[in-house]
Design a protein around this motif. Structure first.
Motif, PDB file in Angstrom:
ATOM      1  N   PRO A 102       0.817  -1.218   0.000  1.00  0.00           N
ATOM      2  CA  PRO A 102       0.000   0.000   0.000  1.00  0.00           C
ATOM      3  C   PRO A 102       0.853   1.272   0.000  1.00  0.00           C
ATOM      4  CG  PRO A 102       0.014  -0.969   2.183  1.00  0.00           C
ATOM      5  CD  PRO A 102       0.750  -1.929   1.296  1.00  0.00           C
ATOM      6  N   VAL A 103       0.459   2.231  -0.860  1.00  0.00           N
ATOM      7  CA  VAL A 103       1.096   3.552  -0.903  1.00  0.00           C
ATOM      8  C   VAL A 103      -0.036   4.579  -0.909  1.00  0.00           C
ATOM      9  CG1 VAL A 103       2.715   5.067  -2.099  1.00  0.00           C
ATOM     10  CG2 VAL A 103       2.979   2.581  -2.266  1.00  0.00           C
ATOM     11  N   PRO A 104      -0.504   5.018   0.274  1.00  0.00           N
ATOM     12  CA  PRO A 104      -1.678   5.887   0.319  1.00  0.00           C
ATOM     13  C   PRO A 104      -1.411   7.317  -0.153  1.00  0.00           C
ATOM     14  CG  PRO A 104      -0.821   5.519   2.521  1.00  0.00           C
ATOM     15  CD  PRO A 104      -0.045   4.624   1.608  1.00  0.00           C
ATOM     16  N   GLU A 105      -0.145   7.786  -0.122  1.00  0.00           N
ATOM     17  CA  GLU A 105       0.155   9.171  -0.484  1.00  0.00           C
ATOM     18  C   GLU A 105       1.195   9.179  -1.601  1.00  0.00           C
ATOM     19  OE1 GLU A 105       1.001  11.662   2.855  1.00  0.00           O
ATOM     20  OE2 GLU A 105      -0.459  10.659   4.142  1.00  0.00           O
ATOM     21  N   MET A 114      -8.977   0.006   4.255  1.00  0.00           N
ATOM     22  CA  MET A 114      -7.578  -0.154   4.664  1.00  0.00           C
ATOM     23  C   MET A 114      -7.442  -1.142   5.812  1.00  0.00           C
ATOM     24  SD  MET A 114      -5.960   3.680   4.378  1.00  0.00           S
ATOM     25  CE  MET A 114      -4.347   3.043   4.830  1.00  0.00           C
ATOM     26  N   SER A 115      -8.452  -1.227   6.660  1.00  0.00           N
ATOM     27  CA  SER A 115      -8.406  -2.201   7.761  1.00  0.00           C
ATOM     28  C   SER A 115      -8.638  -3.619   7.265  1.00  0.00           C
ATOM     29  CB  SER A 115      -9.460  -1.832   8.816  1.00  0.00           C
ATOM     30  OG  SER A 115      -9.221  -0.551   9.350  1.00  0.00           O
ATOM     31  N   LEU A 116      -9.515  -3.763   6.260  1.00  0.00           N
ATOM     32  CA  LEU A 116      -9.796  -5.099   5.733  1.00  0.00           C
ATOM     33  C   LEU A 116      -8.622  -5.665   4.951  1.00  0.00           C
ATOM     34  CD1 LEU A 116     -13.507  -4.724   4.527  1.00  0.00           C
ATOM     35  CD2 LEU A 116     -12.675  -6.077   6.452  1.00  0.00           C
ATOM     36  N   ILE A 117      -7.949  -4.800   4.171  1.00  0.00           N
ATOM     37  CA  ILE A 117      -6.823  -5.268   3.342  1.00  0.00           C
ATOM     38  C   ILE A 117      -5.634  -4.360   3.649  1.00  0.00           C
ATOM     39  CG2 ILE A 117      -6.130  -5.996   1.024  1.00  0.00           C
ATOM     40  CD1 ILE A 117      -9.031  -5.765   0.177  1.00  0.00           C
ATOM     41  N   PRO A 118      -4.989  -4.536   4.803  1.00  0.00           N
ATOM     42  CA  PRO A 118      -3.950  -3.584   5.213  1.00  0.00           C
ATOM     43  C   PRO A 118      -2.627  -3.727   4.472  1.00  0.00           C
ATOM     44  CG  PRO A 118      -4.164  -5.340   6.833  1.00  0.00           C
ATOM     45  CD  PRO A 118      -5.238  -5.569   5.806  1.00  0.00           C
ATOM     46  N   SER A 119      -2.334  -4.884   3.904  1.00  0.00           N
ATOM     47  CA  SER A 119      -1.008  -5.130   3.334  1.00  0.00           C
ATOM     48  C   SER A 119      -0.966  -5.016   1.820  1.00  0.00           C
ATOM     49  CB  SER A 119      -0.534  -6.535   3.736  1.00  0.00           C
ATOM     50  OG  SER A 119      -1.442  -7.523   3.257  1.00  0.00           O
ATOM     51  N   ARG A 120      -2.059  -4.567   1.192  1.00  0.00           N
ATOM     52  CA  ARG A 120      -2.094  -4.477  -0.264  1.00  0.00           C
ATOM     53  C   ARG A 120      -2.680  -3.135  -0.687  1.00  0.00           C
ATOM     54  NH1 ARG A 120       0.856  -8.092   0.134  1.00  0.00           N
ATOM     55  NH2 ARG A 120       0.728 -10.222  -0.703  1.00  0.00           N
ATOM     56  N   GLN A 121      -2.268  -2.679  -1.858  1.00  0.00           N
ATOM     57  CA  GLN A 121      -2.824  -1.465  -2.448  1.00  0.00           C
ATOM     58  C   GLN A 121      -4.303  -1.644  -2.793  1.00  0.00           C
ATOM     59  OE1 GLN A 121      -1.298   1.390  -2.775  1.00  0.00           O
ATOM     60  NE2 GLN A 121      -2.742   2.520  -4.050  1.00  0.00           N
ATOM     61  N   LEU A 122      -4.740  -2.899  -2.901  1.00  0.00           N
ATOM     62  CA  LEU A 122      -6.123  -3.199  -3.253  1.00  0.00           C
ATOM     63  C   LEU A 122      -7.106  -2.552  -2.287  1.00  0.00           C
ATOM     64  CD1 LEU A 122      -8.168  -4.785  -4.968  1.00  0.00           C
ATOM     65  CD2 LEU A 122      -7.793  -6.753  -3.476  1.00  0.00           C
ATOM     66  N   GLY A 123      -6.753  -2.478  -0.981  1.00  0.00           N
ATOM     67  CA  GLY A 123      -7.660  -1.876  -0.011  1.00  0.00           C
ATOM     68  C   GLY A 123      -7.940  -0.415  -0.311  1.00  0.00           C
ATOM     69  N   ILE A 124      -6.881   0.360  -0.579  1.00  0.00           N
ATOM     70  CA  ILE A 124      -7.048   1.777  -0.903  1.00  0.00           C
ATOM     71  C   ILE A 124      -7.776   1.939  -2.229  1.00  0.00           C
ATOM     72  CG2 ILE A 124      -5.826   3.957  -1.231  1.00  0.00           C
ATOM     73  CD1 ILE A 124      -3.527   2.760   0.384  1.00  0.00           C
ATOM     74  N   ARG A 147      -3.623  10.220  -1.738  1.00  0.00           N
ATOM     75  CA  ARG A 147      -3.411  10.566  -3.148  1.00  0.00           C
ATOM     76  C   ARG A 147      -3.179   9.276  -3.928  1.00  0.00           C
ATOM     77  NH1 ARG A 147      -0.215  14.544  -0.729  1.00  0.00           N
ATOM     78  NH2 ARG A 147       1.632  13.265  -1.110  1.00  0.00           N
ATOM     79  N   LEU A 148      -4.023   9.029  -4.908  1.00  0.00           N
ATOM     80  CA  LEU A 148      -3.886   7.859  -5.769  1.00  0.00           C
ATOM     81  C   LEU A 148      -3.484   8.306  -7.162  1.00  0.00           C
ATOM     82  CD1 LEU A 148      -7.078   5.851  -4.735  1.00  0.00           C
ATOM     83  CD2 LEU A 148      -4.752   5.556  -3.909  1.00  0.00           C
TER      84      LEU A 148
END
Length: 580
Positions: A47-50, A123-133, A220-221
């Motif tokens: 995950p890269v949220p910003e 983000m809580s459901l899929i914390p380790s992947r960009q898929l959550g964001i 930011r995506l």
């Protein structure tokens, strides 16, 4: 000799055309497969949220690809939800009123009200992947696309002529057969045009859904929306031009390669006894019908699969014709419905309890401010709705009745509907401020920019769905313009018009979050309104005020639904339903 050469040359061209067409289709399928692999690789990465958004034009193809995928996935989810929700609401009278009221509330709640909870949950459901964001952003786009499609499908089901239902009953159609051979085809025209305005709505809210603050974090995506918002916030006019040009090119290509062929294909579902003299045509659809690759796929996969499904349904229906089995199925369905209702009631009570605990910390002065803001936003919503209907109804009828005009006006309307009004709004706002007007009037203009298209596209669909024989009768009897409008046009488009007005009203409430609270360079402009209070609460992370403002908006929408929209829906279902 010259004649023979010409004939042989044309014969070679005719023979080579299917080869090039099949090659194009094969390349398109391979490109789609490669795109799926690329997006899967990105979504399954860390995950890269910003993300740092580059303003280089070289990044536009990649950003545009990500945005198109998000809008496309959100649209597919919206279509599935709209069909399922509309079907249940139309045929289950016990929950119909509750479901339509809920739908009206949800389509009026601004995207920012969903935003914090959706993003934190994903983000809580899929914390380790960009898929959550990514899935959080897709769900936000989904909330801006789905509601008008659900309203359209529900309205179409309620207006199906009785004799068509009777024909299905006489021929002992199963529910599956009735759905595929009557209900979905009859609803196709309305779904197609509402799909176009839904995708346009996805583009409209793209800047909000790809780049937004939640408390002290800025998500930011990578995408076209975040590119445009970054360019707007930094004042990079050249980057804005590049981004808008890319978006317009995507919209035009989508119109020519997807929507126009679908409109041409959906014309066969018009309920009429006389074929129309003029209709919208698509060279792309005509070419695809000549493709050998698609023909082989249809003959060897889709056709046998559909026959197999219908055979299974027929055998199952024969086995369940016994009366005792019918009674058992009724009992089991009733038990399931009761269990489901109890679970929903429990969840609602739990959510209400948590909301009361959250709202007890709000001071009394905030209640008065929120009520005053609700009144101001209510006034702006209805003024924008009135102005939008004044021009979209005659324009939509003209486009729906004239296929030549539709070929020109349809892509222009899609571009205008998809154009992010937030990018145009600074220019409009500065011009209004020079004339002495403030954000209070400017917000009405922005609401119109975001909601008038719901009315226009639904009116176009309604005008196109009016049987050609009715229009021909009006012409043969020399109806005046007033007679045509009162006896043919308005009754014919009435169910579609109500759908457009309902979704436009919800869209206006939704657009208030941008219209009443706007970031212009280094300052924030705001006016009294519920949308401004929701935006301010979202920016500051004031969740109690955000929740209370959303509840007030929901209560107002429920009241309007009960007093205005439900009686109009009933009128469209009873008096203005098309019968053979």
């Amino acid at each position: 000799m010259k004649v023979r050469y010409t004939l042989s040359r044309s014969l070679v061209i005719d023979r080579s055309w299917p080869f090039f067409l099949d090659l194009t289709v094969a390349m398109g399928l391979l490109a789609g497969f490669y795109a799926v692999l690329q997006i899967a690789r990105y979504w399954l990465s860390g995950p890269v949220p910003e993300v740092v958004i580059s303003q280089s034009p070289r990044m536009l193809p990649l950003y545009a690809f990500y945005s198109v995928v998000r809008i496309g996935v959100a649209y597919l989810l919206s279509l599935l939800f709209a069909v399922g929700y509309g079907y249940v609401a139309a045929y289950h009278r016990r929950v119909e009123t509750l479901m339509i009221a809920t739908l009206d509330i949800l389509q009026s709640i601004p995207v920012l009200s969903f935003l914090p909870g959706v993003m934190l949950a994903m983000m809580s459901l899929i914390p380790s992947r960009q898929l959550g964001i990514e899935f959080g952003a897709i769900l936000l786009i989904f909330t801006g696309q789905v509601w008008n499609m659900a309203f359209s499908f529900y309205t179409s089901l309620k207006s199906i002529p009785r004799e068509l239902h009777e024909a299905c009953t006489i021929n002992r159609f199963s529910r599956w057969q009735r759905f595929w051979q009557l209900e979905l085809p009859y609803s196709t025209i309305g779904l197609v045009w509402n799909s176009m305005v839904s995708v346009a709505g996805g583009w409209f809210f793209l800047m909000v859904c790809e780049m937004f603050p939640v408390g002290n974090r800025n998500f930011r995506l990578p995408g076209l929306g975040s590119y445009l918002q970054t360019a707007a916030s930094t004042g990079n006019s050249l980057a804005m031009i590049y981004g808008l040009s890319t978006m317009i090119a995507i919209i035009v290509l989508t119109d020519q390669l997807i929507w126009r062929p679908i409109i041409d294909w959906s014309d066969k579902f018009k309920f009429e006894n006389v074929e129309a003299a003029e209709r919208v045509t698509s060279p792309v659809l005509a070419a695809l019908r000549q493709s050998n690759v698609l023909g082989i796929l249809h003959q060897r996969t889709f056709a046998p699969f559909s026959e197999y499904i219908y055979h299974l349904i027929s055998r199952r229906q024969q086995r369940h014709e016994a009366e005792d089995k019918v009674e058992k199925s009724k009992m089991s369905s009733t038990v399931i419905a009761v269990i489901f209702a109890v679970l929903i009631a429990g969840l609602i009570c739990f959510a209400a309890f948590k909301a009361i605990l959250l709202l007890r910390h709000i001071p009394g002065s905030d209640f008065g401010n929120l009520l005053a803001g609700a009144g101001a936003t209510f006034f702006r919503v209805n003024v924008s709705l009135l102005f939008a209907a004044a021009w979209t109804i005659p324009a939509g009828v003209a486009i729906g009745f004239n296929p030549k005009l539709a070929r020109i006006a349809q892509p222009l309307a899609q571009i205008a509907a998809s154009f992010p009004a937030t990018a145009l709004f600074p220019v409009i706002l500065l011009a209004l401020m020079k004339l002495g007007a403030g954000l209070g009037i400017g917000s009405i203009v922005l609401m119109m920019l975001g909601t008038q298209w719901y009315i226009l596209f639904n009116v176009i669909a309604g005008a196109m769905a009016i049987p050609s024989d009715l229009r021909e009768v009006a012409r043969l009897f020399h109806f005046t313009s007033m007679q045509r409008w009162t006896t043919v046009i308005l009754p014919g488009i009435f169910p579609f018009l109500i759908t457009g007005l309902v979704t436009a009203s919800g869209g206006a409430w939704n657009a208030s979050i941008i219209a009443e609270y706007f970031h212009l360079k280094d300052q924030t402009l705001h006016t009294l309104g519920l949308g401004a209070q929701i935006s301010a609460a979202s920016d500051s992370g004031n969740f109690p005020v955000l929740l209370l403002a959303t509840i007030i908006m929901a209560l107002m929408v429920v009241t309007i639904n009960r007093l205005v929209w439900r009686p109009l829906y009933k009128l469209a279902e009873t008096k203005y339903r098309l019968e053979g």
